[in-house]
Design a protein around this motif. Structure first.
Motif, PDB file in Angstrom:
ATOM      1  N   ALA A  27     -32.730  20.277  14.094  1.00  7.98           N
ATOM      2  CA  ALA A  27     -34.011  20.923  13.792  1.00  7.98           C
ATOM      3  C   ALA A  27     -33.775  22.424  13.754  1.00  7.98           C
ATOM      4  O   ALA A  27     -33.274  22.995  14.715  1.00  7.98           O
ATOM      5  CB  ALA A  27     -35.061  20.570  14.832  1.00  7.98           C
ATOM      6  N   VAL A  28     -34.118  23.055  12.631  1.00  5.16           N
ATOM      7  CA  VAL A  28     -33.885  24.482  12.438  1.00  5.16           C
ATOM      8  C   VAL A  28     -35.237  25.177  12.350  1.00  5.16           C
ATOM      9  O   VAL A  28     -36.090  24.788  11.534  1.00  5.16           O
ATOM     10  CB  VAL A  28     -33.081  24.745  11.153  1.00  5.16           C
ATOM     11  N   VAL A  29     -35.422  26.196  13.196  1.00  8.04           N
ATOM     12  CA  VAL A  29     -36.676  26.936  13.227  1.00  8.04           C
ATOM     13  C   VAL A  29     -36.385  28.400  12.934  1.00  8.04           C
ATOM     14  O   VAL A  29     -35.494  28.994  13.557  1.00  8.04           O
ATOM     15  CB  VAL A  29     -37.380  26.820  14.595  1.00  8.04           C
ATOM     16  N   HIS A  32     -33.102  31.121   6.862  1.00  6.32           N
ATOM     17  CA  HIS A  32     -32.926  30.268   8.042  1.00  6.32           C
ATOM     18  C   HIS A  32     -33.220  28.794   7.793  1.00  6.32           C
ATOM     19  O   HIS A  32     -33.163  27.998   8.732  1.00  6.32           O
ATOM     20  CB  HIS A  32     -33.791  30.761   9.221  1.00  6.32           C
ATOM     21  N   MET A  33     -33.515  28.393   6.584  1.00 10.52           N
ATOM     22  CA  MET A  33     -33.808  26.987   6.298  1.00 10.52           C
ATOM     23  C   MET A  33     -32.575  26.291   5.733  1.00 10.52           C
ATOM     24  O   MET A  33     -32.509  25.902   4.563  1.00 10.52           O
ATOM     25  CB  MET A  33     -35.003  26.862   5.359  1.00 10.52           C
ATOM     26  N   LYS A  34     -31.564  26.160   6.596  1.00  7.77           N
ATOM     27  CA  LYS A  34     -30.313  25.527   6.207  1.00  7.77           C
ATOM     28  C   LYS A  34     -29.784  24.749   7.409  1.00  7.77           C
ATOM     29  O   LYS A  34     -29.861  25.210   8.544  1.00  7.77           O
ATOM     30  CB  LYS A  34     -29.291  26.586   5.770  1.00  7.77           C
ATOM     31  N   ALA A  35     -29.269  23.543   7.144  1.00  7.13           N
ATOM     32  CA  ALA A  35     -28.735  22.709   8.225  1.00  7.13           C
ATOM     33  C   ALA A  35     -27.602  21.856   7.690  1.00  7.13           C
ATOM     34  O   ALA A  35     -27.513  21.587   6.491  1.00  7.13           O
ATOM     35  CB  ALA A  35     -29.832  21.824   8.812  1.00  7.13           C
ATOM     36  N   ASN A  36     -26.724  21.440   8.584  1.00  7.49           N
ATOM     37  CA  ASN A  36     -25.641  20.530   8.237  1.00  7.49           C
ATOM     38  C   ASN A  36     -25.879  19.183   8.905  1.00  7.49           C
ATOM     39  O   ASN A  36     -26.393  19.107  10.028  1.00  7.49           O
ATOM     40  CB  ASN A  36     -24.283  21.079   8.686  1.00  7.49           C
TER      41      ASN A  36
END
Length: 1001
Positions: free
Chosen positions: A417-419, A439-443
């Motif tokens: 979860a990325v905030v 900041h809306m990036k995740a692996n």
């Protein structure tokens, strides 16, 4: 108006654009919440906490290994819980902390339960209003493309995409907003997340411009029933979380909608996410859902933080888990004011710290997600708080929450979860260009077997000015997967949410990223405040139960080349039977041999074949009880599908002599080039004198479809040959448009059934009616060929070659219809396989890392000795049936083991060549049959005619081994001739409960 990007253009744009960060907004932040006082949630347990933790203690004790010491400690925890309510102040708070500590110690000692095979299933349907039809028909303007799906219906009906066949013939059995899922255990919690771009036509009376949405779970509304989904002309996402608790087995969700009288509602993109899990203590993760009973709205006029009524609950957080908390509510604020929202875990804020949840006085459904990744393991309380802006009243109607905690490491992230950090809003460039959302990036990590599946719950404060649009784009590894319009500037700056998805990801790490665009041509950009992307990822279940498999459904017309997919068929469907006598027997009244009319096939006998007990009109005996169409569907569907008797009407006498309905080349007879179709028009219009068709127009659109009313015209004939689906429309003839009665258009497709119902020579002719109804209601393909082959289903499926038989449907079709529960074979071991009629379980051996569409083997047990009411009495063989399903069109046109390429091509019907999607069922649903050897050219060799009847497997047959096509009859191979990695050994003779060993390489 901003023109939506097409998908291809977005792919190019995303590849080419340098990821320029969105600029920090210079004007005052439209999402800033004025500092507000208000206490954090109390640390003292209240009555609701005591009840929740008492239930948790019960579940943990059931999971634990009972010993005198553990029994004592559970009893002590219960006693302390009961004492909390007798104390006040510091003493109550101290004992509350002690009780939670005791629960955490007990939870750490409990053997954790395993997780369900899937923790979610997801489906997206984009551009719902755009019909899918051949390009030639689009060019000829026979289809009417448009992005938005509309309704003016006042009764709930299923949300389904408009799919057209051959440019003019509407298909009503496919492309619903629905999904099936499997609960691995009883007491499984379910969170049904539905989100869609929606708006209301601005033409109704004030307060009567509402769109209502509900989620049917196995035909019953999930909590809280229906919600006000949209009320304004603002075109942006609406979202709600419906909840339920179910037992183990397969289940189906169907989304439905309706609007107020005189108004029109519109949907475009839609997404359906189904989350499942347990609220017990499990190291694999947990899911808690809660929906207060519908009732009076709750309000606040206070400009300080306070708890949202009934919006708190407890959840067990396993070690290393990411905690997410989602809330949805019908919501609005008076006087154009705003509602702010925040969430706590115990006394710590979840992120984002607070959001502008709603703005303005228009009630609609909204959803917000909060998260934390550093919560200690154990039991924790999540609480939602709200405040209303000064000068307004904040209002919540129906509301729900879903709390989830699943392990996710940095090395192998599964549920990140990325905030974004709170601060000033960011804006897009004013030219509408596509840029990365900061900041809306995740692996995420996909395990070695691949078939990775992700769902991204994205929430963001977003707004535009002056009616400009803003959209969000979801990309995986730099490739666009989906895009959706988030704001058109009409509903103000507030929170909006969406569920993005991607499937069939290869093993390894993948980068997920969100981009956005806005303000094109308006001279300014869109702005975005607090935002979060909460990711779910797993190895996707094969077959994907959330999607409609690409068989059947989309090609009732034989010259169509479109597949819409087979949707689940659960609940009730209305069936009208019309008995029509062409009087083809001797006009003098003497019946020649094998001539049938209404005197030899009385109405009571037809009623008995349909529903068991006669309901008047002659016959006098329940000749087809318990073997009739209704009980057949009851047995096949495990009571998940019911045929409702809308009427058995007739007999009606043909209005013209028999030769009138014979073909007259070059003529149009009563609006049809094929004169025989005039017979069915005559039948449905004669029945109109005794039947109100308009009463079945559930969605009030002025036309009936088969899901509202299925019509079967029954004709007395010596043979069932010629029974089929017929189309009551012919646009090439004057007066040949859709047939109308009672001011509604009748269904474009009806079933024609020729029948004699001679219970002595053809006791199972009712199955012909069932076969045609499965075309009509389920959109299923025929499975019969021109001749026998090594993979021919023979009489082992209703849709194959079984005239006069009563065989069940094959397991692939049952699975697509939501009638059986699949269990994956993921490791080697012994299996006990019960006759499918004594349960509802089939076993799946899936193909992972598949470069094509889905492919898998299905295992079931078929017996024919169970007696009346079970059916299958006439199948050729008994034992383990091994089916091979190949859904990729480029692969299933390839000849399977035991069939040469030339033979495979020759077997197909000339109207539907092997490469056509009109052959998908015949090509892709295969019964792997024992045969002795192969000729040099690869043709199966059967020892004799009797050997062809041996179609199933038991300990009299050899093992099926993983190998390539060249090995021959002992092979389990994929469609591209690679070894499957699966082997099967059969240990027992044919019986109701058979033993096999499955080996997984």
């Amino acid at each position: 108006m901003f023109v939506r990007y097409c998908l291809g253009f977005l792919v190019l744009l995303l590849t080419a654009v340098v990821n320029v960060a969105a600029q920090t907004v210079q004007n005052p932040d439209p999402f800033a919440i004025a500092p507000a006082s208000g206490a954090s949630p109390s640390s003292t347990l209240d009555a609701a906490d005591v009840a929740a933790l008492s239930a948790a203690l019960d579940r943990m004790q059931l999971q634990s290994r009972p010993t005198p010491e553990s029994t004592r400690r559970f009893a002590q925890a219960r006693a302390d819980l009961a004492r909390v309510s007798t104390l006040t102040g510091a003493a109550a708070a101290a004992l509350s902390r002690s009780v939670v500590d005791q629960l955490n110690v007990l939870a750490a000692e409990v053997s954790p339960l395993g997780a369900a095979p899937e923790v979610f299933g997801v489906r997206s349907e984009q551009t719902l209003g755009t019909p899918e039809c051949p390009k030639a028909d689009m060019a000829a303007a026979r289809c009417n493309p448009g992005e938005w799906l509309s309704t003016d219906a006042r009764q709930f009906h299923t949300i389904k995409k408009r799919v057209y066949l051959r440019g003019s013939s509407e298909n009503t059995t496919t492309t619903n907003v629905s999904a099936s899922f499997v609960a691995d255990a009883d007491n499984t919690n379910v969170a049904i997340v539905f989100t869609a771009e929606a708006y209301m036509h601005d033409g109704a009376e004030p307060g009567e411009q509402r769109m209502f949405v509900r989620a049917l779970l196995d035909g019953v509304p999930a909590q809280p029933g229906d919600v006000v989904f949209a009320t304004t002309a603002g075109r942006s996402p609406r979202s709600f979380v419906f909840t339920a608790n179910v037992d183990a087995g397969i289940h189906t969700v169907e989304m439905q909608w309706h609007v107020d009288q005189g108004s029109v509602g519109y949907l475009r993109d839609a997404a359906l996410l189904i989350r499942t899990g347990s609220d017990g203590t499990s190291a694999q993760g947990s899911l808690v859902v809660k929906t207060p009973a519908s009732g009076a709205q709750v309000t606040t006029t206070d400009a300080f933080w306070k708890n949202v009524p009934d919006m708190s609950d407890w959840i067990y957080v396993p070690p290393g888990a990411v905690l997410t908390a989602t809330i949805s509510a019908e919501s609005y604020a008076s006087n154009g004011k705003r509602i702010a929202l925040r969430a706590f875990v115990d006394n710590a804020l979840l992120l984002p710290a607070d959001v502008v949840f709603a703005k303005g006085a228009t009630p609609q459904s909204r959803m917000a997600t909060f998260a934390a990744s550093s919560v200690s393991s154990g039991w924790h309380k999540v609480t939602f708080q709200w405040l209303g802006e000064n000068g307004g009243t904040a209002v919540f109607g129906d509301r729900s929450l879903a709390l989830a905690a699943y392990p996710s490491s940095s090395a192998r992230p599964r549920f990140p979860a990325v905030v974004a950090p709170s601060g000033p809003s960011v804006v897009t460039p004013s030219d509408g260009g596509l840029v990365a959302i900061p900041h809306m990036k995740a692996n995420i990590h996909v395990p070695a077997k691949g078939n990775g599946e992700v769902a991204v719950q994205f929430s963001a404060e977003i707004g535009t000015q002056g009616g400009a649009q803003a959209g969000v784009v979801f990309a995986v590894d730099g490739k666009v997967k989906q895009f959706v319009t988030f704001s058109d500037g009409l509903d103000g700056a507030q929170l909006r949410s969406w569920v993005f998805e991607a499937k069939q990801l290869n093993a390894g790490m993948h980068e997920l990223e969100l981009f956005w665009y806005g303000g094109a041509g308006a001279g300014f950009g869109a702005y975005m405040g607090d935002r979060i992307m909460a990711v779910l990822s797993e190895t996707g279940f094969i077959p994907d139960l959330a999607e409609a498999p690409r068989f059947g459904g989309g090609h009732i017309g034989v010259d169509s080349d479109h597949i819409g997919g087979i949707e689940a068929l659960v609940g009730k469907r209305n069936v009208l039977a019309i008995l029509w006598d062409p009087h083809s027997c001797d006009a003098g009244g003497t019946l020649p041999p094998e001539c049938y009319d209404q005197t030899t096939v009385p109405k009571g006998k037809v009623e008995s074949a349909l529903y068991g007990l006669p309901q008047g009109g002659g016959g006098g005996v329940a000749m087809f009880e318990p073997n009739n169409v209704r009980s057949y569907f009851h047995s096949n569907s495990n009571d998940r599908f019911t045929m409702v008797n809308a009427g058995v009407l007739g007999w009606y006498n043909a209005s013209e002599a028999p030769d009138y309905y014979q073909n007259h080349p070059g003529e149009c007879v009563d609006g049809f080039e094929e004169a025989s179709l005039a017979a069915f028009k005559d039948a449905v219009l004669q029945a109109d004198a005794h039947f109100n068709y308009a009463a079945y127009d559930i969605d009030s659109n002025g036309r009936l479809d088969n899901s509202e009313l299925a019509i079967v015209v029954i004709i007395p004939r010596p043979s069932t040959a010629g029974s089929q689906i017929v189309e009551l429309i012919d646009n090439d003839c004057d007066g040949g448009g859709r047939v109308q009665a009672d001011n509604v258009w009748l269904p474009q497709h009806i079933a024609k059934v020729n029948i004699n119902l001679d219970e002595n020579t053809a006791p199972n002719q009712f199955s012909v009616i069932a076969h045609e109804l499965m075309h009509l209601l389920g959109g299923l393909d025929d499975l019969y060929f021109n001749t026998d082959t090594a993979v021919y289903p023979r009489d082992n499926s209703l849709m194959a070659n079984n005239p006069g038989g009563s065989s069940h449907l094959d397991p692939m079709y049952k699975l697509a219809l939501g009638w059986v529960t699949p269990k994956l074979i993921t490791r080697s071991g012994d299996l006990s396989v019960a006759d499918i009629k004594l349960g509802d379980t089939v076993y799946i051996m899936p193909r992972y890392n598949n470069p094509y569409e889905e492919e898998y083997f299905i295992i079931e047990n078929r017996q024919k000795n169970l007696g009346a009411g079970f059916f299958d009495a006439e199948i050729d063989d008994e034992g383990i049936a091994v089916w091979h399903v190949v859904s990729d069109r480029t692969q299933n046109i390839k000849a399977p083991v035991g069939v040469t390429t030339d033979t495979w091509e020759d077997l197909h019907f000339t109207s539907s060549p092997a490469g056509s999607k009109g052959q998908m069922g015949r090509n892709g649903i295969r019964l792997i049959r024992p045969f002795q050897a192969m000729t040099p050219d690869g043709t199966a060799i059967f020892a004799n005619a009797a050997a062809k009847d041996n179609v199933f497997w038991d300990n009299n047959e050899w093992s099926l081994l993983s190998n390539t096509c060249a090995i021959g009859p002992t092979t389990l191979t994929w469609s591209d001739c690679t070894a499957s990695g699966y082997s099967l050994d059969f240990h027992s003779p044919s019986s109701n409960d058979m033993s096999i060993t499955a080996t997984v390489e």
